[in-house]
Design an enzyme around this catalytic site. Structure first.
Site, PDB file in Angstrom:
ATOM      1  N   GLY A 164     -14.019  -4.648   2.680  1.00 36.02           N
ATOM      2  CA  GLY A 164     -14.129  -5.768   1.740  1.00 36.02           C
ATOM      3  C   GLY A 164     -14.034  -7.126   2.409  1.00 36.02           C
ATOM      4  NE  ARG A 165      -8.961  -6.448   6.217  1.00 35.85           N
ATOM      5  CZ  ARG A 165      -8.701  -5.256   5.679  1.00 35.85           C
ATOM      6  NH1 ARG A 165      -8.864  -5.071   4.382  1.00 35.85           N
ATOM      7  NH2 ARG A 165      -8.263  -4.260   6.417  1.00 35.85           N
ATOM      8  CD  GLU A 208      -6.726  -6.715   2.151  1.00 39.70           C
ATOM      9  OE1 GLU A 208      -7.940  -6.673   2.350  1.00 39.70           O
ATOM     10  OE2 GLU A 208      -6.237  -6.819   1.002  1.00 39.70           O
ATOM     11  CE  LYS A 254     -15.736  -0.331   0.907  1.00 36.72           C
ATOM     12  NZ  LYS A 254     -15.001  -0.412   2.156  1.00 36.72           N
ATOM     13  CE  LYS A 267      -5.253  -2.963  -5.302  1.00 36.62           C
ATOM     14  NZ  LYS A 267      -6.465  -2.446  -4.679  1.00 36.62           N
ATOM     15  CG  HIS A 305      -0.556 -38.030   4.517  1.00 34.56           C
ATOM     16  ND1 HIS A 305      -0.038 -39.220   4.968  1.00 34.56           N
ATOM     17  CD2 HIS A 305      -1.828 -37.975   4.988  1.00 34.56           C
ATOM     18  CE1 HIS A 305      -0.973 -39.872   5.649  1.00 34.56           C
ATOM     19  NE2 HIS A 305      -2.069 -39.139   5.681  1.00 34.56           N
ATOM     20  CD  GLU A 320      -6.476  -7.857  -9.995  1.00 35.93           C
ATOM     21  OE1 GLU A 320      -7.086  -6.765  -9.919  1.00 35.93           O
ATOM     22  OE2 GLU A 320      -5.503  -8.137  -9.273  1.00 35.93           O
TER      23      GLU A 320
HETATM   24  O1  F6P Z   1      -6.385  -4.909  -3.204  1.00 35.02           O
HETATM   25  C1  F6P Z   1      -6.972  -5.332  -2.034  1.00 35.02           C
HETATM   26  C2  F6P Z   1      -8.449  -5.100  -2.045  1.00 35.02           C
HETATM   27  O2  F6P Z   1      -8.732  -3.742  -2.007  1.00 35.02           O
HETATM   28  C3  F6P Z   1      -9.137  -5.835  -0.904  1.00 35.02           C
HETATM   29  O3  F6P Z   1      -9.108  -5.136   0.287  1.00 35.02           O
HETATM   30  C4  F6P Z   1     -10.508  -6.018  -1.463  1.00 35.02           C
HETATM   31  O4  F6P Z   1     -11.232  -7.002  -0.767  1.00 35.02           O
HETATM   32  C5  F6P Z   1     -10.179  -6.408  -2.885  1.00 35.02           C
HETATM   33  O5  F6P Z   1      -9.053  -5.637  -3.221  1.00 35.02           O
HETATM   34  C6  F6P Z   1     -11.275  -6.185  -3.892  1.00 35.02           C
HETATM   35  O6  F6P Z   1     -11.689  -4.851  -3.897  1.00 35.02           O
HETATM   36  P1  F6P Z   1     -13.007  -4.394  -4.618  1.00 35.02           P
HETATM   37  O7  F6P Z   1     -14.159  -5.075  -3.956  1.00 35.02           O
HETATM   38  O8  F6P Z   1     -13.050  -2.915  -4.450  1.00 35.02           O
HETATM   39  O9  F6P Z   1     -12.907  -4.791  -6.061  1.00 35.02           O
END
Ligand code: F6P
Length: 521
Positions: free
Chosen positions: A262-263, A348, A202, A489, A379, A208
């Site tokens: 995002g979520r 979150e 987003k 971060k 288990h 990452e």
């Molecule tokens: O660090 C958390 C977050 O911002 C989440 O809220 C989000 O879903 C995820 O990282 C990935 O964010 P993006 O879609 O901007 O890469």
């Protein structure tokens, strides 16, 4: 109005003290079963095994009324700026709206944008599935890799795994972590010539995702030259320009909007992997199922409103009984990734300690969400659920029918175990030897699908989203920002620079300095 100033909440507290040690089994009769169970879009919800009676539920509903929950629901659906800290509307519901009624954000009707983007998605996924989209060397696509993390990973991964019975021939992969173990492993499984990468971010700034995407892009450039990138990279982001600068042409970028979190974004182009994996029509069926739950949530009185009831149960356990955690245990391997998805959705969203008035809240908010599939979980951690000092309300989730014609007996064993666990947690079993005694009175919800289909799954996921929203409303917190992820971060950037620049003297605390020194050597 908040929990402290609510008079219904005071009444709920007073009444709670009277009934808190009552046995669930004492409440259970046919009338309660009727009142506490519901059928919705092929899903049976059983809320009867809870430590609440009709009177306490009445008080909790009064709390929701006093806190004007209905006006909150209206405000969300209408696109009001309910995410105040980020000054954004919250409109994942618009993404699955099945009518053309306008939804206005800052003076602009967003429904035509959504429909137009859906048409682009349809054309694109059909090209890929029908082998018209070719890789750089002219071969059709066989594998798709979703590069993304958090909301740009967990929703699509969970849905695609759950809907394995509805799959197109495309092989789907997910690259989320920055651990090179994942990337190495992925590269061993795919053929560069026939793989398509979806860079889903987003913000288009997630370390990452961008690092993994860059690593792979470099491999393509070295193997085939720059022109190959347009054949193998597609992106979903609100930051179209950043994606272009990264090397992904505008035609390959699907827009996202700041009014979808995002979520909550699997219904948006961020869920692009879903129609590739299950076909466009099934993606629409998923949205239709969610829309049905949206309508239910908007229009049903609070007493019969499924997400509201689920949220009131969380309020009951989190704020009255003071239990700290809640488990989600799917007795369906298809739902293996559901607990992970729910962790982000609920923790979150609601892991906040400052309220809408920008002051620290004086009540508990988001509880700890965890879980794993049954029967495996029986288990491992079920010992604690049955005899531990902590009480953990459990959500059991399963599918009544079974597609595996060869092993239908196994499915019955699976379901028998789930039903028995819910029964055992509730009834317990007296034994005069203390360590063999089961106290029981441990609550659970059971959610039973007729069949896990795109439509029914869509309904359940919308149920969880709305439950999360109602909880936040009752706790008077903003479910839609996530400032708590930022500090880590920021510090990671400093630490990385300290690790890489070995000449720099370290200025952290002694423990952090020592760890960095170990990585440097
Ligand atoms: O660090 C958390 C977050 O911002 C989440 O809220 C989000 O879903 C995820 O990282 C990935 O964010 P993006 O879609 O901007 O890469």
């Amino acid at each position: 109005m908040n929990l402290e100033s609510s008079s219904a909440w005071k009444q709920a507290n007073a009444y709670f003290k009277k009934i808190k040690d009552s046995k669930i089994t004492g409440f259970l009769d046919e009338a309660r079963l009727k009142d506490f169970t519901f059928e919705f879009n092929g899903i049976y919800f059983d809320f009867s095994k809870h430590r609440i009676d009709a009177t306490l539920l009445h008080y909790l509903i009064e709390v929701a009324k006093e806190m004007q929950l209905n006006s909150g629901i209206d405000a969300m659906f209408k696109g009001e700026i309910i995410n105040k800290t980020e000054q954004r509307a919250v409109l994942h519901t618009a993404l699955r709206q099945q009518t053309t009624s306008p939804v206005i954000v800052k003076g602009h009707n967003i429904i035509p944008d959504i429909k137009e983007t859906d048409e682009r998605i349809k054309t694109f996924v059909n090209q890929v599935i029908n082998k018209q989209w070719k890789g750089y060397t002219g071969k059709p696509i066989t594998d798709v890799v979703n590069i993304g993390i958090g909301g740009s990973d967990l929703g699509p991964k969970m849905v695609i795994h759950a809907l394995k019975d509805f799959r197109t021939p495309l092989k789907m992969h997910f690259l989320s972590n920055i651990d090179p173990f994942q990337l190495d492993n992925l590269l061993q499984q795919i053929d560069l010539e026939t793989t398509l990468f979806l860079v889903v971010s987003k913000s288009f700034s997630t370390q990452e995702t961008l690092t993994n995407a860059q690593n792979i892009q470099q491999i393509y450039i070295e193997a085939f030259g720059k022109e190959a990138v347009a054949h193998h990279f597609v992106s979903v982001t609100t930051q179209v320009e950043k994606a272009r600068l990264f090397g992904i042409p505008n035609n390959n970028v699907f827009p996202m909007w700041d009014w979808v979190g995002g979520r909550y974004s699997l219904w948006s182009p961020a869920g692009l992997a879903i129609p590739l994996a299950i076909g466009y029509d099934n993606f629409i069926a998923l949205k239709q199922g969610a829309y049905a739950m949206d309508q239910h949530f908007k229009e049903t009185d609070l007493k019969n409103n499924l997400p509201v009831l689920a949220a009131l149960l969380t309020l009951l356990y989190n704020n009255l009984y003071q239990f700290e955690t809640e488990a989600y245990i799917p007795y369906a391997d298809k739902l293996l990734f559901l607990p992970d998805f729910l962790q982000q959705l609920m923790m979150e969203s609601n892991g906040k300690s400052v309220g809408l008035d920008n002051k620290k809240v004086s009540w508990q908010t988001g509880n700890i969400i965890w879980g794993n599939t049954g029967t495996n979980a029986q288990h491992s951690f079920f010992q604690l659920l049955h005899q531990g000092t902590k009480i953990v309300p459990v959500n059991f989730i399963a599918e009544r029918t079974n597609k595996s014609t060869n092993f239908s007996g196994n499915h019955k064993i699976l379901l028998a175990n789930m039903i028995a666990q819910a029964e055992a947690l509730m009834t317990g079993e007296y034994n005069e030897i203390p360590y063999k005694n089961f106290e029981g009175n441990r609550p659970s919800t059971t959610i039973l699908f007729d069949e896990i289909s795109p439509e029914s799954l869509g309904s359940l996921l919308a149920y969880f989203e709305h439950q999360t929203f109602v909880e936040a409303w009752l706790w008077q917190i903003n479910a839609f920002d996530q400032f708590g992820v930022e500090l880590g971060k920021k510090l990671a950037k400093n630490v990385l620079s300290d690790i890489n620049d070995t000449s720099k003297s370290l200025g952290h605390d002694v423990s952090t300095n020592a760890l960095i020194e170990r990585i440097r050597t």
